[in-house]
Design a protein around this motif. Structure first.
Motif, PDB file in Angstrom:
ATOM      1  N   LEU A   1       0.815  -1.218   0.000  1.00 31.82           N
ATOM      2  CA  LEU A   1       0.000   0.000   0.000  1.00 31.82           C
ATOM      3  C   LEU A   1       0.849   1.268   0.000  1.00 31.82           C
ATOM      4  CD1 LEU A   1      -2.649  -1.032   2.690  1.00 31.82           C
ATOM      5  CD2 LEU A   1      -2.854  -1.207   0.197  1.00 31.82           C
ATOM      6  N   ALA A   2       2.041   1.169   0.575  1.00 29.50           N
ATOM      7  CA  ALA A   2       2.930   2.330   0.693  1.00 29.50           C
ATOM      8  C   ALA A   2       4.327   1.817   1.034  1.00 29.50           C
ATOM      9  CB  ALA A   2       2.435   3.276   1.787  1.00 29.50           C
ATOM     10  N   PRO A   3       5.362   2.586   0.713  1.00 26.92           N
ATOM     11  CA  PRO A   3       6.696   2.164   1.160  1.00 26.92           C
ATOM     12  C   PRO A   3       6.756   2.155   2.675  1.00 26.92           C
ATOM     13  CG  PRO A   3       6.741   4.430   0.331  1.00 26.92           C
ATOM     14  CD  PRO A   3       5.387   3.879  -0.004  1.00 26.92           C
ATOM     15  N   VAL A   4       7.450   1.164   3.218  1.00 26.96           N
ATOM     16  CA  VAL A   4       7.545   1.014   4.667  1.00 26.96           C
ATOM     17  C   VAL A   4       9.010   0.990   5.068  1.00 26.96           C
ATOM     18  CG1 VAL A   4       6.938  -0.402   6.667  1.00 26.96           C
ATOM     19  CG2 VAL A   4       5.399  -0.329   4.687  1.00 26.96           C
ATOM     20  N   TYR A   5       9.372   1.915   5.932  1.00 29.10           N
ATOM     21  CA  TYR A   5      10.730   1.982   6.458  1.00 29.10           C
ATOM     22  C   TYR A   5      10.725   1.544   7.919  1.00 29.10           C
ATOM     23  CZ  TYR A   5      11.945   4.935   2.439  1.00 29.10           C
ATOM     24  OH  TYR A   5      12.158   5.422   1.178  1.00 29.10           O
ATOM     25  N   ARG A   6      11.774   0.828   8.312  1.00 28.91           N
ATOM     26  CA  ARG A   6      11.986   0.508   9.723  1.00 28.91           C
ATOM     27  C   ARG A   6      13.482   0.529   9.979  1.00 28.91           C
ATOM     28  NH1 ARG A   6      11.926  -5.150   7.857  1.00 28.91           N
ATOM     29  NH2 ARG A   6      12.973  -6.183   9.590  1.00 28.91           N
ATOM     30  N   TYR A   7      13.858   0.690  11.236  1.00 28.26           N
ATOM     31  CA  TYR A   7      15.281   0.812  11.541  1.00 28.26           C
ATOM     32  C   TYR A   7      15.561   0.362  12.961  1.00 28.26           C
ATOM     33  CZ  TYR A   7      14.112   5.249  13.966  1.00 28.26           C
ATOM     34  OH  TYR A   7      13.593   6.209  14.807  1.00 28.26           O
ATOM     35  N   ASP A   8      16.817  -0.041  13.183  1.00 25.64           N
ATOM     36  CA  ASP A   8      17.310  -0.312  14.529  1.00 25.64           C
ATOM     37  C   ASP A   8      17.695   1.026  15.157  1.00 25.64           C
ATOM     38  OD1 ASP A   8      17.140  -3.112  14.354  1.00 25.64           O
ATOM     39  OD2 ASP A   8      19.160  -3.285  13.530  1.00 25.64           O
ATOM     40  N   GLN A   9      17.041   1.376  16.251  1.00 27.18           N
ATOM     41  CA  GLN A   9      17.398   2.623  16.928  1.00 27.18           C
ATOM     42  C   GLN A   9      18.852   2.557  17.392  1.00 27.18           C
ATOM     43  OE1 GLN A   9      14.316   2.699  19.930  1.00 27.18           O
ATOM     44  NE2 GLN A   9      12.730   2.647  18.360  1.00 27.18           N
ATOM     45  N   ARG A  10      19.505   3.702  17.435  1.00 29.77           N
ATOM     46  CA  ARG A  10      20.939   3.719  17.751  1.00 29.77           C
ATOM     47  C   ARG A  10      21.228   2.959  19.049  1.00 29.77           C
ATOM     48  NH1 ARG A  10      23.970   8.736  18.256  1.00 29.77           N
ATOM     49  NH2 ARG A  10      22.693   9.604  16.584  1.00 29.77           N
ATOM     50  N   GLY A  11      22.287   2.164  18.993  1.00 29.68           N
ATOM     51  CA  GLY A  11      22.669   1.371  20.153  1.00 29.68           C
ATOM     52  C   GLY A  11      21.992   0.026  20.215  1.00 29.68           C
ATOM     53  N   THR A  12      21.195  -0.326  19.185  1.00 28.52           N
ATOM     54  CA  THR A  12      20.514  -1.617  19.166  1.00 28.52           C
ATOM     55  C   THR A  12      20.769  -2.327  17.845  1.00 28.52           C
ATOM     56  OG1 THR A  12      18.409  -0.895  18.162  1.00 28.52           O
ATOM     57  CG2 THR A  12      18.665  -0.554  20.534  1.00 28.52           C
TER      58      THR A  12
ATOM     59  N   TRP B   1      20.658  -2.325  27.957  1.00 23.15           N
ATOM     60  CA  TRP B   1      20.075  -1.967  29.250  1.00 23.15           C
ATOM     61  C   TRP B   1      20.386  -0.531  29.638  1.00 23.15           C
ATOM     62  CZ3 TRP B   1      16.321  -4.846  30.785  1.00 23.15           C
ATOM     63  CH2 TRP B   1      16.300  -6.210  30.505  1.00 23.15           C
ATOM     64  N   SER B   2      21.535   0.001  29.235  1.00 19.81           N
ATOM     65  CA  SER B   2      21.843   1.394  29.570  1.00 19.81           C
ATOM     66  C   SER B   2      20.907   2.341  28.819  1.00 19.81           C
ATOM     67  CB  SER B   2      23.305   1.717  29.264  1.00 19.81           C
ATOM     68  OG  SER B   2      23.583   1.582  27.889  1.00 19.81           O
ATOM     69  N   MET B   3      20.594   2.021  27.574  1.00 15.01           N
ATOM     70  CA  MET B   3      19.626   2.820  26.817  1.00 15.01           C
ATOM     71  C   MET B   3      18.269   2.761  27.494  1.00 15.01           C
ATOM     72  SD  MET B   3      18.433   2.177  22.873  1.00 15.01           S
ATOM     73  CE  MET B   3      16.978   2.934  22.160  1.00 15.01           C
ATOM     74  N   ASN B   4      17.870   1.575  27.907  1.00 14.71           N
ATOM     75  CA  ASN B   4      16.594   1.411  28.604  1.00 14.71           C
ATOM     76  C   ASN B   4      16.557   2.268  29.859  1.00 14.71           C
ATOM     77  OD1 ASN B   4      14.910  -0.168  30.787  1.00 14.71           O
ATOM     78  ND2 ASN B   4      14.108  -0.795  28.791  1.00 14.71           N
ATOM     79  N   SER B   5      17.665   2.274  30.602  1.00 15.38           N
ATOM     80  CA  SER B   5      17.729   3.050  31.835  1.00 15.38           C
ATOM     81  C   SER B   5      17.700   4.552  31.563  1.00 15.38           C
ATOM     82  CB  SER B   5      18.998   2.678  32.605  1.00 15.38           C
ATOM     83  OG  SER B   5      19.117   3.450  33.778  1.00 15.38           O
ATOM     84  N   ASP B   6      18.493   5.008  30.583  1.00 18.92           N
ATOM     85  CA  ASP B   6      18.564   6.439  30.273  1.00 18.92           C
ATOM     86  C   ASP B   6      17.210   6.987  29.839  1.00 18.92           C
ATOM     87  OD1 ASP B   6      21.259   6.385  30.800  1.00 18.92           O
ATOM     88  OD2 ASP B   6      21.905   6.499  28.708  1.00 18.92           O
ATOM     89  N   LEU B   7      16.578   6.313  28.883  1.00 18.92           N
ATOM     90  CA  LEU B   7      15.320   6.823  28.349  1.00 18.92           C
ATOM     91  C   LEU B   7      14.176   6.642  29.353  1.00 18.92           C
ATOM     92  CD1 LEU B   7      15.534   5.753  24.597  1.00 18.92           C
ATOM     93  CD2 LEU B   7      16.150   7.921  25.662  1.00 18.92           C
TER      94      LEU B   7
END
Length: 278
Positions: free
Chosen positions: A44-55, A190-196
């Motif tokens: 139906l439309a182009p779909v973009y996805r990405y790994d967020q930085r640090g993952t 886990w550090s990203m999880n903690s920070d955010l």
């Protein structure tokens, strides 16, 4: 990225079409896992996805902030030459989508928030329901694993399996799905999880809902699994505060496309068709 970070992304469908859909995965701290969702709508439309930085395959070390992750999405849209996007977020990805909309509402053509964001005092109900779905031995083991200063690979898989299996409507299948995810959605940052998580508690989205409501695109909706241990009442209250419709997927938990793929596919395709004029 402008700071030298390298983010891995994937596109499906005809990338010349506009607007494009961008999927925002949850966590925070997990790699992208929304491939099945992307395939439901890529015609139906182009779909973009990405790994967020640090993952995943977007390696990066440093402090994380919500502003940095909003900035990453802005840079990616520029790189993809996508002036406006249909944002579909899941779990923490709904918080990221909402905060992006607060900063860059002109770049959001439509927005679907799946299984979040949860605002208000939803943790109390969530913990109570999660504990009901676990045995006393499982609860004790999960606490013990969390308290370990270091975990082996198998202990990490065991922790994630125990932490995630209650997210599913069917407990037996949920255990199997959680064990599968625990080995593939790795490693957890886990550090990203903690920070955010800390920043989200210090500056909760709750405080910005009136502003968000004023900035939402005309096509905005919520979708949740009726059997998610996170209280559906919290999504009901959010839908009322934002003035947007909420779709309940019966027989599904926190990842409804896994347990009720046909129902989720039907609703996703309807939303994307309306959003892109297909």
């Amino acid at each position: 990225m402008t700071d030298g970070a390298r983010l891995r992304w994937v596109a499906l469908g005809d990338t010349a079409r506009r607007p494009a859909v961008v999927l925002l995965h949850g966590g925070p701290g997990l790699p992208d896992y929304l491939g099945e969702v992307a395939h439901m709508i890529a015609d139906l439309a182009p779909v973009y996805r990405y790994d967020q930085r640090g993952t995943g395959r977007s390696p990066w070390r440093g402090a994380h902030s919500l502003a940095r992750h909003v900035g990453d999405l802005t840079e990616l849209l520029n790189a993809w030459d996508v002036p406006e996007a249909v944002l579909i977020g899941h779990s923490y990805g709904t918080d990221l989508a909402s905060r992006f909309c607060l900063r860059h509402s002109g770049r959001v053509a439509a927005m679907l928030l799946m299984c979040g964001p949860f605002v208000g005092d939803w943790h109390t109900g969530y913990r109570a329901e999660r504990d009901l779905r676990m045995s006393a031995a499982q609860r004790a083991r999960l606490r013990a694993l969390k308290e370990m200063p270091r975990r082996t690979e198998e202990q990490e898989v065991e922790l994630l399996t125990l932490a995630w299996f209650t997210d599913h409507s069917d407990p037996e299948r949920g255990r199997q799905r959680a064990a599968w995810s625990a080995r593939r959605r790795r490693p957890v940052n886990w550090s990203m999880n903690s920070d955010l998580g800390a920043e989200g508690r210090a500056d909760p989205l709750d405080a910005h809902l009136a502003e968000l409501r004023a900035l939402l695109p005309a096509r905005t909706g919520l979708l949740g699994g009726a059997d998610d241990p996170r209280p559906m009442s919290a999504l009901d209250a959010l839908a009322a505060r934002l003035g947007v419709p909420l779709t309940r997927i019966e027989g599904a938990g926190h990842e409804p496309w896994l347990e009720q793929p046909d129902a989720v596919r039907t609703r996703l395709r309807r939303f994307v068709r309306d959003a892109v004029g297909a």
